[in-house]
Design a protein around this motif. Structure first.
Motif, PDB file in Angstrom:
ATOM      1  N   HIS A   1       0.820  -1.201   0.000  1.00  0.00           N
ATOM      2  CA  HIS A   1       0.000   0.000   0.000  1.00  0.00           C
ATOM      3  C   HIS A   1       0.861   1.261   0.000  1.00  0.00           C
TER       4      HIS A   1
ATOM      5  N   GLU B   1       1.276   4.701   1.595  1.00  0.00           N
ATOM      6  CA  GLU B   1       0.836   5.312   2.841  1.00  0.00           C
ATOM      7  C   GLU B   1       0.560   6.798   2.636  1.00  0.00           C
TER       8      GLU B   1
ATOM      9  N   ASP C   1       3.937   7.198  -5.226  1.00  0.00           N
ATOM     10  CA  ASP C   1       4.052   5.799  -5.665  1.00  0.00           C
ATOM     11  C   ASP C   1       5.493   5.314  -5.565  1.00  0.00           C
TER      12      ASP C   1
ATOM     13  N   GLU D   1       8.441  -0.443   0.266  1.00  0.00           N
ATOM     14  CA  GLU D   1       7.891  -1.800   0.226  1.00  0.00           C
ATOM     15  C   GLU D   1       8.937  -2.828  -0.210  1.00  0.00           C
TER      16      GLU D   1
ATOM     17  N   ARG E   1      -0.740  -0.431 -15.148  1.00  0.00           N
ATOM     18  CA  ARG E   1      -1.745  -0.288 -14.074  1.00  0.00           C
ATOM     19  C   ARG E   1      -2.868  -1.278 -14.320  1.00  0.00           C
TER      20      ARG E   1
ATOM     21  N   VAL F   1      -6.743  -2.698 -12.227  1.00  0.00           N
ATOM     22  CA  VAL F   1      -7.668  -2.615 -11.103  1.00  0.00           C
ATOM     23  C   VAL F   1      -8.092  -4.028 -10.748  1.00  0.00           C
ATOM     24  N   ARG F   2      -7.930  -4.396  -9.495  1.00  0.00           N
ATOM     25  CA  ARG F   2      -8.341  -5.705  -8.971  1.00  0.00           C
ATOM     26  C   ARG F   2      -9.278  -5.450  -7.797  1.00  0.00           C
TER      27      ARG F   2
ATOM     28  N   HIS G   1     -11.321  -3.598  -5.399  1.00  0.00           N
ATOM     29  CA  HIS G   1     -11.314  -2.172  -5.037  1.00  0.00           C
ATOM     30  C   HIS G   1      -9.901  -1.606  -4.939  1.00  0.00           C
ATOM     31  N   TYR G   2      -8.916  -2.320  -5.481  1.00  0.00           N
ATOM     32  CA  TYR G   2      -7.534  -1.859  -5.487  1.00  0.00           C
ATOM     33  C   TYR G   2      -7.113  -1.418  -6.882  1.00  0.00           C
ATOM     34  N   ALA G   3      -6.455  -0.277  -6.973  1.00  0.00           N
ATOM     35  CA  ALA G   3      -5.792   0.158  -8.198  1.00  0.00           C
ATOM     36  C   ALA G   3      -4.312  -0.137  -7.995  1.00  0.00           C
ATOM     37  N   ILE G   4      -3.745  -0.970  -8.854  1.00  0.00           N
ATOM     38  CA  ILE G   4      -2.368  -1.424  -8.702  1.00  0.00           C
ATOM     39  C   ILE G   4      -1.515  -0.797  -9.799  1.00  0.00           C
TER      40      ILE G   4
END
Length: 112
Positions: free
Chosen positions: A21, A23, A28, A35, A52, A54-55, A57-60
């Motif tokens: 994540h 913080e 980024d 990380e 990029r 989206v999985r 509710h996460y945008a990766i």
């Protein structure tokens, strides 16, 4: 390619790219450096955005990075960590969607 074996859900016991994540107050690339140090023990220099996705509710956002120091070791929420080539990558149990996503971005590990 650098992969981590996830120690926690989702995907405990499966291999994926390192990540986590962002913080509050972090960019980024600041999160990438933090990380990777936490999960792999490596000090890295961030590279360009690879892609990029989206999985749920996460945008990766995935970035390339170059190791510039540290010692490779599993840490934080990683059960294991290793550099893999295409043959090793193909033999590992991977998190769902990883291969399709990396292939779409053109960044699957190369044959050695």
């Amino acid at each position: 390619m650098l992969l981590v074996k996830r120690a926690n859900e989702p995907g405990a016991g499966l291999w994926s790219v390192p990540g986590g994540h962002v913080e509050a107050g972090e960019t980024d690339t600041e999160a990438l450096v933090r990380e990777l140090a936490e999960e792999t023990g490596l000090v890295v220099e961030p590279g360009p955005l690879v892609g990029r996705v989206v999985r749920g509710h996460y945008a990766i956002a995935d970035y390339s990075a170059r190791a510039v120091g540290g010692t490779l070791r599993a840490g934080d929420d990683a059960a294991d960590v290793r550099w893999v080539d295409a043959t090793e990558y193909a033999a590992l149990p991977l998190v769902d969607g990883l291969t399709e996503t990396l292939a779409g971005w053109g960044v699957l590990p190369a044959q050695t």
